[in-house]
Design an enzyme around this catalytic site. Structure first.
Site, PDB file in Angstrom:
ATOM      1  N   HIS A 187      -8.324 -28.595  18.012  1.00  0.00           N
ATOM      2  CA  HIS A 187      -7.823 -27.634  18.597  1.00  0.00           C
ATOM      3  C   HIS A 187      -9.353 -27.773  20.012  1.00  0.00           C
ATOM      4  CE1 HIS A 187     -11.173 -25.341  16.943  1.00  0.00           C
ATOM      5  NE2 HIS A 187     -11.261 -24.543  17.163  1.00  0.00           N
TER       6      HIS A 187
ATOM      7  N   ASP B 286     -13.709 -20.784  13.419  1.00  0.00           N
ATOM      8  CA  ASP B 286     -13.331 -22.171  12.824  1.00  0.00           C
ATOM      9  C   ASP B 286     -13.612 -21.440  11.541  1.00  0.00           C
ATOM     10  OD1 ASP B 286     -12.110 -21.979  15.125  1.00  0.00           O
ATOM     11  OD2 ASP B 286     -13.532 -22.797  16.675  1.00  0.00           O
TER      12      ASP B 286
ATOM     13  N   GLU C  17      -5.843 -22.172  23.652  1.00  0.00           N
ATOM     14  CA  GLU C  17      -6.163 -22.715  23.265  1.00  0.00           C
ATOM     15  C   GLU C  17      -5.044 -23.539  22.496  1.00  0.00           C
ATOM     16  OE1 GLU C  17      -9.031 -21.927  20.410  1.00  0.00           O
ATOM     17  OE2 GLU C  17     -10.584 -21.005  21.671  1.00  0.00           O
TER      18      GLU C  17
ATOM     19  N   HIS D  18     -11.069 -25.274  22.965  1.00  0.00           N
ATOM     20  CA  HIS D  18     -11.906 -24.102  23.730  1.00  0.00           C
ATOM     21  C   HIS D  18     -12.107 -23.444  24.835  1.00  0.00           C
ATOM     22  CE1 HIS D  18     -14.972 -23.850  19.721  1.00  0.00           C
ATOM     23  NE2 HIS D  18     -13.597 -23.331  19.508  1.00  0.00           N
TER      24      HIS D  18
HETATM   25 ZN   LIG Z   1     -12.298 -22.582  18.246  1.00  0.00          ZN
END
Ligand SMILES: [Zn+2]
Length: 132
Positions: A81, A94, A23, A83
């Protein structure tokens, strides 16, 4: 609420997500005008967990990025961020991060899909993204 981001900044984030096996993460810097969030600057910070399913920003680089932005009169307006192999929506993990950082959360996947979210009264709400 609406988040405005330049096409090249969004592309940089998506490209980094496409090219990474873990990530990617960092912050979006800019200005907030009422319900309008304007992203002026994107900086990348390494994911210290080195994980494909979670992220945590490297603290030293994170503080440096915030300092640099503040010198230019910008504030942290968002966190982004990526995935991998799961939809670009906030996960349970999250959600905990969103409680700590109550800014817009931009999530992208490795295919170029993305979404932006905020936490309001502990509920996740999608934010419109205007690409300029
Ligand atoms: Zn996430």
């Amino acid at each position: 609420m609406m988040m405005v981001i330049r096409r090249e900044d969004l592309k940089r984030i998506i490209k980094a997500a496409e090219n990474s096996r873990i990530e990617i993460c960092s912050m979006l810097f800019g200005r907030r005008n009422g319900e309008r969030i304007e992203v002026e600057e994107v900086r990348f910070v390494p994911n210290r967990l080195n994980s494909a399913t979670a992220f945590e920003m490297e603290p030293v680089e994170m503080v440096e990025a915030i300092d640099l932005a503040e010198e230019r009169g910008l504030e942290v307006v968002g966190i982004f961020h990526s995935h991998l192999k799961c939809p670009p929506r906030p996960s349970g993990g999250d959600l905990k991060g969103m409680r700590l950082w109550p800014v817009v959360w931009l999530v992208v996947d490795e295919k170029g899909n993305y979404g932006a979210f905020v936490l309001e009264k502990d509920k996740i709400r999608e934010v419109g993204v205007e690409v300029v």
